[in-house]
Write a protein that holds these residues in place. Structure first.
Motif, PDB file in Angstrom:
ATOM      1  N   VAL A  98     -15.856 -53.622 -47.525  1.00  0.00           N
ATOM      2  CA  VAL A  98     -17.609 -53.653 -47.681  1.00  0.00           C
ATOM      3  C   VAL A  98     -18.418 -54.629 -46.262  1.00  0.00           C
ATOM      4  O   VAL A  98     -19.331 -54.123 -46.343  1.00  0.00           O
ATOM      5  N   HIS A  99     -17.516 -55.077 -45.574  1.00  0.00           N
ATOM      6  CA  HIS A  99     -18.414 -55.840 -44.622  1.00  0.00           C
ATOM      7  C   HIS A  99     -18.511 -54.556 -43.666  1.00  0.00           C
ATOM      8  O   HIS A  99     -19.705 -54.403 -42.824  1.00  0.00           O
ATOM      9  N   ALA A 100     -17.911 -53.780 -43.217  1.00  0.00           N
ATOM     10  CA  ALA A 100     -17.943 -52.396 -42.725  1.00  0.00           C
ATOM     11  C   ALA A 100     -19.333 -51.648 -42.443  1.00  0.00           C
ATOM     12  O   ALA A 100     -19.911 -50.971 -41.852  1.00  0.00           O
ATOM     13  N   LEU A 101     -19.188 -51.665 -43.584  1.00  0.00           N
ATOM     14  CA  LEU A 101     -20.556 -50.947 -44.793  1.00  0.00           C
ATOM     15  C   LEU A 101     -21.214 -51.298 -44.198  1.00  0.00           C
ATOM     16  O   LEU A 101     -21.962 -51.091 -44.659  1.00  0.00           O
ATOM     17  N   GLY A 102     -21.572 -52.493 -44.019  1.00  0.00           N
ATOM     18  CA  GLY A 102     -22.790 -53.301 -43.978  1.00  0.00           C
ATOM     19  C   GLY A 102     -23.499 -54.297 -44.820  1.00  0.00           C
ATOM     20  O   GLY A 102     -24.779 -54.131 -44.875  1.00  0.00           O
ATOM     21  N   PHE A 103     -23.095 -54.532 -46.032  1.00  0.00           N
ATOM     22  CA  PHE A 103     -23.510 -54.952 -46.681  1.00  0.00           C
ATOM     23  C   PHE A 103     -22.573 -56.364 -47.164  1.00  0.00           C
ATOM     24  O   PHE A 103     -21.745 -56.953 -46.065  1.00  0.00           O
ATOM     25  N   ASP A 104     -23.632 -57.449 -47.430  1.00  0.00           N
ATOM     26  CA  ASP A 104     -23.521 -58.490 -47.745  1.00  0.00           C
ATOM     27  C   ASP A 104     -21.808 -59.032 -48.624  1.00  0.00           C
ATOM     28  O   ASP A 104     -22.552 -59.572 -48.964  1.00  0.00           O
ATOM     29  N   LEU A 105     -21.408 -59.921 -47.343  1.00  0.00           N
ATOM     30  CA  LEU A 105     -19.864 -60.519 -48.711  1.00  0.00           C
ATOM     31  C   LEU A 105     -20.699 -61.094 -49.746  1.00  0.00           C
ATOM     32  O   LEU A 105     -19.783 -61.103 -50.531  1.00  0.00           O
TER      33      LEU A 105
END
Length: 440
Positions: free
Chosen positions: A358-365
């Motif tokens: 999720v982090h690599a895809l650019g979404f906020d954790l």
């Protein structure tokens, strides 16, 4: 053998062990230990030691027993009963009023405990018999209690969000604040649905009889004050934390002491209440600690294998999927797993893979933590093996069949899916409050 095959074998073995009825932490920890020793020999024994050190050094984990203890003191001392009496008196005169009051009860119980099981237990033992006695439709009220209890893992102090914060290495305070607006949004949609449906068909939620409504105003005000006590405890705990006057651990200690003081002032803190609260707190806290320890070990093996990078490469480069497509597939996997696993098991199984992805895809954790929580709520109530369905069957009276339970959840699952879509389309529903408070 490639690392991708090893990772797939680890997941398969873990699911097989869980299918045999093994405890979650035992299945996860055993697979992690076997894989570590097989891959790195005697060097693999350092993984559980390192995981244990991480766990003991994570200061916010001290909040876990504090919040659980707070919830059990308020529950065992019957302060939750006062809440339902308040809703009974104030909401009973309107169609579906007791069902609406039950949703309110569940929200406040969630703020007391942070565990969906506690909300289910209180709703099934306190609210459900009263609703059935007053001729409420059994299918509707069964769905009300299941849906309302699911709010326990979203409204702070959510224990599940504490675990997510530990695994995703995100601030607990921001995650809690992110869960408030979505949790209240979902509760509001539940209430609107109940009010509209009972207005259209009053037989589903009849108003209280005149003799029950004839409560003197002084008694109504007394019950209102008693029912507001949990809110006061929540405010005493959260206001100093949000304003930066106390740390998260200090606020959890304030909440535990405030609940203890409330039970003393109401003269309900008996030896039995205190002993039951301590035993339950110890049991649940130890269970969570073992699960986190196993999850950290499992995640360390995955990091060593490079499985996250391999999955990211598969989805984004080989399959050419967009970030949103990958995110939706993740949520669908939660729905599938939720038919036979609880939220904690789902989190510790997939977090080592999903959180870095999720982090690599650019979404906020922080935002994704709310998405995970809402999705696991939906999975809890999804047939054929939803966790809440069988929990409800175990607690419901004999006149409510499994067929009634299955038939009750359709409208509420639809409302939760609408809430999930709204949070995905409008991330500020989750992010506005933490950004406002913390100035991010």
């Amino acid at each position: 053998m490639s690392y991708g095959v090893i990772a797939a074998a680890m997941f398969s073995l873990m699911m097989l062990l869980m299918a045999t009825g093994q405890r979650v932490f035992a299945a996860i920890g055993a697979v992690a230990a076997i894989a570590a020793i097989a891959l790195w020999g005697t060097g693999g024994v350092e993984i559980p030691f390192t995981a244990a050190m991480k766990l003991m050094n994570w200061y916010p984990m001290l909040t876990l027993p504090m919040f659980i203890f707070m919830g059990y003191v308020l529950s065992e001392s019957k302060i939750a009963d006062d809440l339902y009496k308040m809703f009974h008196v104030w909401m009973g005169p309107m169609p579906g009023g007791l069902a609406i009051g039950t949703i309110g009860l569940m929200v406040l119980v969630s703020a007391m405990n942070g565990l969906s099981v506690a909300g289910m237990a209180i709703g099934a033992t306190i609210a459900l018999p009263e609703l059935l006695k007053r001729k409420y439709d059994k299918k509707m009220v069964t769905g009300v209690i299941q849906a309302g209890s699911s709010l326990g893992i979203l409204v702070p102090p959510s224990v599940v969000l504490v675990l997510y914060a530990m695994i995703a290495r995100q601030p607990v305070g921001q995650l809690w604040l992110a869960g408030i607006v979505p949790g209240l949004l979902m509760a509001t949609l539940f209430i609107v649905y109940i009010a509209v449906r009972c207005r259209m068909n009053p037989k589903l939620g009849p108003v209280l009889a005149k003799e029950e409504r004839a409560v003197p105003m002084p008694e109504k005000l007394r019950l209102l004050g008693a029912g507001m006590l949990p809110l006061a405890i929540f405010a005493v705990m959260m206001v100093p934390f949000v304003n930066g006057w106390t740390s998260l651990v200090e606020s959890s200690a304030i909440g535990a002491m405030a609940s203890l003081l409330a039970a003393i002032l109401k003269r309900r803190l008996t030896r039995k209440v205190f002993e039951n609260s301590m035993r339950s707190t110890l049991g649940i806290s130890c269970m969570f600690m073992w699960i986190i320890l196993a999850a950290l070990g499992f995640g360390a093996v995955f990091d060593g294998l490079g499985a996250v990078k391999a999955i990211e490469h598969l989805f984004t480069e080989q399959l050419g999927l967009s970030p949103w497509t990958i995110l939706i597939l993740m949520q669908l996997s939660f729905l599938i797993m939720g038919t036979f696993l609880d939220d904690t098991a789902m989190l510790v199984i997939v977090a080592p893979l999903y959180v870095p992805l999720v982090h690599a895809l650019g979404f906020d954790l922080i935002w994704y933590g709310v998405l995970y929580t809402v999705t696991s709520q939906i999975a809890y109530m999804t047939p054929p093996f939803g966790y809440n369905l069988f929990l409800m069957r175990a607690m419901a009276p004999p006149e409510i069949s499994l067929r009634d339970i299955y038939g009750s959840i359709g409208p509420f699952v639809a409302i939760m899916l609408v809430s999930l879509i709204l949070i995905m389309v409008f991330p500020q529903l989750a992010m506005w409050l933490p950004e406002t408070v913390y100035g991010n």
